[in-house]
Design an enzyme around this catalytic site. Structure first.
Site, short mmCIF file in Angstrom:
data_model
loop_
_atom_site.label_atom_id
_atom_site.label_comp_id
_atom_site.label_asym_id
_atom_site.label_seq_id
_atom_site.Cartn_x
_atom_site.Cartn_y
_atom_site.Cartn_z
N LEU A 40 0.83 -1.20 0.00
CA LEU A 40 0.00 0.00 0.00
C LEU A 40 0.86 1.25 0.00
O LEU A 40 0.58 2.22 -0.72
CB LEU A 40 -0.95 0.01 1.20
CG LEU A 40 -1.88 1.21 1.29
CD1 LEU A 40 -2.71 1.38 0.03
CD2 LEU A 40 -2.78 1.10 2.53
N TYR B 220 -3.64 -12.87 14.16
CA TYR B 220 -3.54 -11.68 13.32
C TYR B 220 -4.80 -10.83 13.45
O TYR B 220 -4.72 -9.62 13.69
CB TYR B 220 -3.33 -12.10 11.86
CG TYR B 220 -3.49 -10.96 10.88
CD1 TYR B 220 -2.57 -9.91 10.83
CD2 TYR B 220 -4.57 -10.91 10.00
CE1 TYR B 220 -2.72 -8.86 9.95
CE2 TYR B 220 -4.73 -9.88 9.11
CZ TYR B 220 -3.81 -8.84 9.09
OH TYR B 220 -3.97 -7.81 8.20
#
Length: 287
Positions: A12, A125
């Site tokens: 990103l 996560y």
């Protein structure tokens, strides 16, 4: 507008850099070498010397299976450090834009998930990313959280690049068909973020949005589309998740409902297959 991007070496962050020339922003790019978000003293020192209007936090521990083993590190980067950033945003008066994940959900609700659906992650996560969201809600005075899903791009390690690599190594690839979601091209996410910054920079409170590509598919469908668009002949076999055991459980259904973000910012979101074509064209040009 002065913008700080953390985790700038990720896909990103690189996608933001690729689009920067189209925007009239002053963007500072950092990764852990330049700014360790896990070090509150370093953050304090940085923001005293470098005032910013927006902090775009792209830094994250994203290896889903490794997080099962390295729980403390995952929670430090995805949870505790995000809390530090939230406190800094309140102290120094900048807006925090944080990227979260569909993995905060358990995947057992088979309808597109809205922002008010209760998160119940099934792996470390997801739990660590939810901890980051909760830290922002507790400590930030002005913040935007964007949950996204199945992020891929021409950069780094992701499902697209993994499939292309496996196609060079194998004649047959097995991919799960019982996990359903939507791929998100990092270039689309980056452009959306850069577009909305002027509208959120002065917002107070914490806003939560869902953003992914349009459409609904399985990982198997995604793999088939990759090879079709790339013109690669390889056999892809659909398998159940129970046949491909991994350390971390995955949500079976994590389609995000994007009605809120589309209405709030009056935006149109690209169809996942159109974005995949765009990404593969860019990959071809990079060869």
């Amino acid at each position: 507008m002065r913008i700080l991007v953390t985790g700038s070496k990720g896909q990103l962050g690189k996608s933001i850099q690729a689009l920067e020339k189209h925007y009239d922003y002053h963007i500072i790019y950092t990764d852990v070498e330049e700014l360790d978000i896990c070090d509150p003293a370093a953050l304090d020192s940085f923001f005293e010397k470098n005032p910013v209007d927006v902090l775009l936090n792209c830094a994250a521990f994203t290896h889903v299976d490794l997080a099962q083993k390295e729980r403390e590190t995952a929670f430090l980067i995805n949870g505790t450090a995000v809390g530090y950033l939230a406190r800094m945003s309140a102290k120094y008066g900048f807006h925090l834009l944080h990227i979260s994940t569909d993995y905060v959900f358990n995947g057992k609700n088979y309808r597109p998930l809205t922002e008010d659906y209760k998160p119940t992650p099934v792996n470390v996560y997801g739990k660590s990313k939810l901890a980051g969201e909760e830290a922002i809600a507790k400590h930030a005075t002005g913040a935007t959280i964007i949950r996204t899903s199945w992020l891929y791009s021409e950069y780094g390690n992701n499902f697209l690049n993994t499939m292309l690599r496996l196609a060079r190594e194998k004649e047959q690839i097995k991919v799960v068909f019982d996990q359903i979601g939507t791929p998100t091209y990092a270039g689309d996410l980056a452009a959306m973020i850069l577009d909305i910054l002027p509208q959120i920079v002065d917002n107070q409170g914490v806003q939560l949005f869902h953003y992914s590509g349009e459409g609904v598919i399985s990982w198997y469908d995604f793999a088939k589309a990759i090879f079709e668009i790339a013109g690669i002949e390889v056999e892809v076999l659909p398998i159940e998740s129970s046949e491909y055991l991994l350390p971390a459980a995955r949500p079976f259904f994590s389609v995000l409902n994007k009605a809120k973000i589309k209405k709030y910012f009056q935006m149109k979101i690209p169809y996942w297959r159109d974005s995949l074509k765009t990404c593969i064209r860019k990959l071809d040009k990079m060869k």
